[in-house]
Write a protein that holds these residues in place. Structure first.
Motif, PDB file in Angstrom:
ATOM      1  N   PHE A 157     -27.402  20.011 -25.690  1.00 27.22           N
ATOM      2  CA  PHE A 157     -27.156  21.181 -26.529  1.00 27.22           C
ATOM      3  C   PHE A 157     -27.828  22.394 -25.897  1.00 27.22           C
ATOM      4  O   PHE A 157     -28.988  22.320 -25.487  1.00 27.22           O
ATOM      5  N   ASP A 158     -27.093  23.492 -25.819  1.00 30.22           N
ATOM      6  CA  ASP A 158     -27.650  24.762 -25.358  1.00 30.22           C
ATOM      7  C   ASP A 158     -26.997  25.851 -26.196  1.00 30.22           C
ATOM      8  O   ASP A 158     -25.873  26.286 -25.902  1.00 30.22           O
ATOM      9  N   GLY A 159     -27.678  26.241 -27.276  1.00 36.44           N
ATOM     10  CA  GLY A 159     -27.070  27.194 -28.208  1.00 36.44           C
ATOM     11  C   GLY A 159     -25.821  26.581 -28.806  1.00 36.44           C
ATOM     12  O   GLY A 159     -25.844  25.470 -29.308  1.00 36.44           O
ATOM     13  N   ALA A 160     -24.709  27.300 -28.693  1.00 35.20           N
ATOM     14  CA  ALA A 160     -23.439  26.795 -29.220  1.00 35.20           C
ATOM     15  C   ALA A 160     -22.744  25.856 -28.241  1.00 35.20           C
ATOM     16  O   ALA A 160     -21.789  25.176 -28.600  1.00 35.20           O
ATOM     17  N   GLY A 161     -23.224  25.780 -26.992  1.00 36.05           N
ATOM     18  CA  GLY A 161     -22.589  24.955 -25.971  1.00 36.05           C
ATOM     19  C   GLY A 161     -22.996  23.493 -26.058  1.00 36.05           C
ATOM     20  O   GLY A 161     -24.109  23.155 -26.462  1.00 36.05           O
ATOM     21  N   ARG A 162     -22.078  22.626 -25.676  1.00 33.36           N
ATOM     22  CA  ARG A 162     -22.319  21.186 -25.628  1.00 33.36           C
ATOM     23  C   ARG A 162     -21.815  20.665 -24.289  1.00 33.36           C
ATOM     24  O   ARG A 162     -20.695  20.973 -23.883  1.00 33.36           O
TER      25      ARG A 162
END
Length: 122
Positions: A60-65
């Motif tokens: 997970f990186d903010g809204a990114g997967r």
């Protein structure tokens, strides 16, 4: 108190289960240990995990997967199996783990982690 008892993975466990006479004897010993846990009213759940080559991680990186396929490199950081126990306290959990058959050929490690209870959040 609920605890999760984690059997740490080894290089051998990451190769997958092989039905050798030694492995079958180990499984029989572990079955007897699980029967003791059940009879004592401690065992809530238990299972073994397939090698990490069958797994995936999601970063997970903010809204990114980002999906990461196994196998995962750091064997000593992986879990090969688990128990979920209900015990009086950590001392009782440690005493039970000390009675456990060695879960892996050669050196191995078991970690005990308490679960959060509702009282921890109040």
């Amino acid at each position: 108190m609920r605890v999760m008892v984690l059997v740490k993975a080894t290089e051998d466990s990451e190769k997958g289960f092989v039905r050798t006479p030694e492995a079958m004897a180990m499984m029989e010993a572990m079955g007897r240990f699980n029967d003791e846990l059940q009879a004592a009213g401690i065992l809530r759940d238990a299972d073994g995990l397939k090698p990490s080559s069958h797994g995936k991680r999601i970063a997970f990186d903010g809204a990114g997967r980002t999906v990461i396929d196994g196998p995962f490199a750091e064997t000593k950081e992986l879990v090969a199996g688990f128990w979920l126990w209900e015990v009086k306290d950590m001392d009782e959990a440690v005493a039970w783990v000390k009675r456990c058959p060695n879960p892996m050929p050669g050196p191995s490690e078991i970690e005990i982690r308490p679960l959060y209870e509702m009282a921890d959040w109040q």
